[in-house]
Design an enzyme around this catalytic site. Structure first.
Site, short mmCIF file in Angstrom:
data_model
loop_
_atom_site.label_atom_id
_atom_site.label_comp_id
_atom_site.label_asym_id
_atom_site.label_seq_id
_atom_site.Cartn_x
_atom_site.Cartn_y
_atom_site.Cartn_z
N ARG A 68 10.86 -4.55 20.52
CA ARG A 68 11.06 -5.35 19.31
C ARG A 68 9.84 -6.25 19.09
O ARG A 68 9.39 -6.45 17.98
CB ARG A 68 12.36 -6.17 19.38
CG ARG A 68 12.44 -7.21 18.28
CD ARG A 68 13.85 -7.69 17.91
NE ARG A 68 14.73 -7.92 19.05
CZ ARG A 68 14.60 -8.91 19.93
NH1 ARG A 68 13.62 -9.78 19.83
NH2 ARG A 68 15.46 -9.02 20.93
N LYS A 117 6.04 4.55 0.28
CA LYS A 117 5.51 5.16 -0.94
C LYS A 117 4.17 5.86 -0.63
O LYS A 117 4.16 6.82 0.11
CB LYS A 117 5.42 4.09 -2.02
CG LYS A 117 6.67 3.20 -2.11
CD LYS A 117 7.92 3.94 -2.55
CE LYS A 117 9.20 3.12 -2.43
NZ LYS A 117 9.22 1.79 -3.00
N TYR A 169 9.77 -5.50 -9.01
CA TYR A 169 10.55 -4.43 -8.39
C TYR A 169 12.00 -4.92 -8.26
O TYR A 169 12.25 -6.05 -7.83
CB TYR A 169 9.95 -4.12 -7.01
CG TYR A 169 10.79 -3.18 -6.19
CD1 TYR A 169 10.95 -1.86 -6.57
CD2 TYR A 169 11.43 -3.62 -5.04
CE1 TYR A 169 11.73 -1.00 -5.82
CE2 TYR A 169 12.21 -2.77 -4.29
CZ TYR A 169 12.36 -1.46 -4.69
OH TYR A 169 13.14 -0.60 -3.95
N ASP A 222 2.14 -7.52 -3.91
CA ASP A 222 2.81 -6.27 -3.54
C ASP A 222 1.89 -5.14 -4.04
O ASP A 222 1.82 -4.86 -5.24
CB ASP A 222 4.19 -6.22 -4.22
CG ASP A 222 4.95 -4.93 -3.91
OD1 ASP A 222 4.31 -3.93 -3.53
OD2 ASP A 222 6.18 -4.93 -4.09
C1 LIG Z 1 9.98 0.57 -2.89
C2 LIG Z 1 9.32 -0.71 -3.22
C3 LIG Z 1 9.58 -1.87 -2.47
C4 LIG Z 1 10.63 -1.91 -1.36
O1 LIG Z 1 10.28 -1.13 -0.29
P1 LIG Z 1 11.33 -0.34 0.66
O2 LIG Z 1 10.45 0.36 1.60
O3 LIG Z 1 12.13 0.55 -0.24
O4 LIG Z 1 12.19 -1.38 1.29
C5 LIG Z 1 8.90 -3.03 -2.80
N1 LIG Z 1 8.00 -3.05 -3.82
C6 LIG Z 1 7.74 -1.96 -4.56
C7 LIG Z 1 6.75 -2.06 -5.67
C8 LIG Z 1 8.38 -0.76 -4.29
O5 LIG Z 1 8.13 0.31 -5.06
#
Ligand SMILES: *Cc1c(COP(=O)(O)O)cnc(C)c1O
Length: 382
Positions: free
Chosen positions: A48, A198, A101, A173
């Protein structure tokens, strides 16, 4: 500094010293032998707190974003939650994008608000709007660029200047752009967040997140809080993400090539009223995007001229574009944000138009993608 792909393939990854294995092992161990009490080998005691496969991923991600420290998480939302718990206390205020998001909005609006955190949703394409929203208690400006799902663009350097004129940190982000297209720390951001699910993972087979920063003190607090709350990825997930990252540059080039062609097709089709793609010269954020991004990426949204019904018809009519949430994988996806990814913002000020369709343009042969979209759009105009 070495080039992007060299770092993507080698940063944090040396051949295994014992066996020479070119690809580092997946360290499944939850615990590590100590040479006498407190005598850890390289600081590993319990997975962890730290795990060698995760360390390899973290070193690679730090290098790709040009930051000193990266932390890998079990999901993008796990990373977001851990960071916001560090930066905010009851009574503090944060600014989020007016088309954030959906999951970020839900965390802020439904979870953190229960702990007395206040927020304002702002169009971050407008620096004056940000200035007006700042309060003495504003500790975080949370930015996405391009935004999900409207592909809005914010000027990262401008946001950093405004945030730092007060007491706020700028978090970007960077999920939609990926570090190949844009490196926010170099533009003044304090922290970069990724959903590595992603583009970085890139194959729709692993969920993960990351935070990258060059602030040593903040990085220590992230380590401490992550270990305290336990929002860590497992070693298999860390390995898959690291494997995906190696091809990020070639994938992003191809995503961008294909998305440009898709945007052209959409712009010329009567079933489409508006194309949202920062690569188009008429996009309001085009100049800023051209300044801060290497290319414009693989996400394209559009408004169906026939409204909600037409949007749903298009989503139901593609064969190669799979109807699914998420984005950034090699395969093309289509979705209706109003009823899918952004259902959590329905009825709020972040609600998205119901004629909106979002495409994650994959890296298949572009002519096949264009044929598929053309027939789906024709079905909506018939
Ligand atoms: C998918 C996404 C998230 C969240 O990420 P997870 O891996 O699904 O928890 C945050 N910001 C953006 C722009 C996203 O597309």
């Amino acid at each position: 500094m070495q080039g992007f792909s060299t770092r993507a393939i080698h940063a944090g990854q040396e051949p295994d010293p014992t066996t020479g294995a070119v690809i580092g092992p997946i360290h499944t161990s939850s615990t590590f032998a100590q040479d006498g009490v407190g005598g850890t080998r390289g600081g590993y005691e319990y997975s962890r707190s730290a795990n060698p496969t995760r360390t390899a991923l973290q070193e690679c991600l730090a290098s790709l974003e040009g930051g000193r420290h990266a932390h890998a998480f079990g999901s993008g939302m796990g990373a977001t939650d851990t960071l916001l718990r560090i930066l905010l206390r009851p009574g503090d205020h944060l600014v989020i994008p007016h088309d954030a998001y959906g999951g970020t909005f839900r965390l802020v609006d439904k979870v953190l608000s229960g702990w007395g955190v206040e927020y304002t949703a702002v169009d971050l394409g407008d620096l004056d709007a940000l200035r007006a929203a700042l309060r003495p208690t504003t500790k975080v400006v949370w930015c996405e660029t391009p935004t999900n799902p409207l592909l809005g663009i914010a000027d990262i350097a401008g946001l950093a200047e405004v945030a730092h004129s007060g007491d706020a940190r700028l978090v970007v982000d960077n999920t939609f752009a990926s570090p190949y297209l844009q490196t926010p720390l170099a533009l003044g951001a304090d922290v970069v967040l990724h959903s590595t699910t992603k583009y970085i993972g890139g194959h729709s087979d692993v969920v993960g997140g990351a935070l990258v920063t060059s602030d040593d003190e903040l990085a220590d607090r992230i380590s401490f809080t992550q270990n305290s709350v336990g929002s860590v990825p497992g070693p298999f997930d860390a390995y898959l993400t690291l494997r995906g990252a190696k091809t990020l540059a070639v994938r992003m080039e191809r995503h961008s090539d294909n998305a440009e062609r898709v945007a052209e097709l959409l712009a010329a089709h009567p079933a489409v009223s508006t194309v949202l793609y920062p690569g188009l010269p008429e996009h309001p954020g085009h100049e800023v995007a051209a300044k801060q991004m290497r290319r414009f990426g693989g996400m394209v949204s559009f408004l169906a001229a026939g409204g909600r019904e037409a949007a749903l018809t298009i989503c139901a009519s593609t064969k190669l574009f799979t109807l699914a949430e998420s984005l950034g994988g090699v395969e093309s996806l289509i979705e209706h944000p109003g009823q899918m990814t952004h259902a959590s913002v329905a009825g709020s000020m972040l609600e998205v138009p119901d004629s909106l369709v979002r495409l994650s343009v994959g890296i298949e042969d572009v002519d096949d993608l264009l044929d598929d979209l053309r027939s789906a759009l024709d079905a909506a105009s018939a």
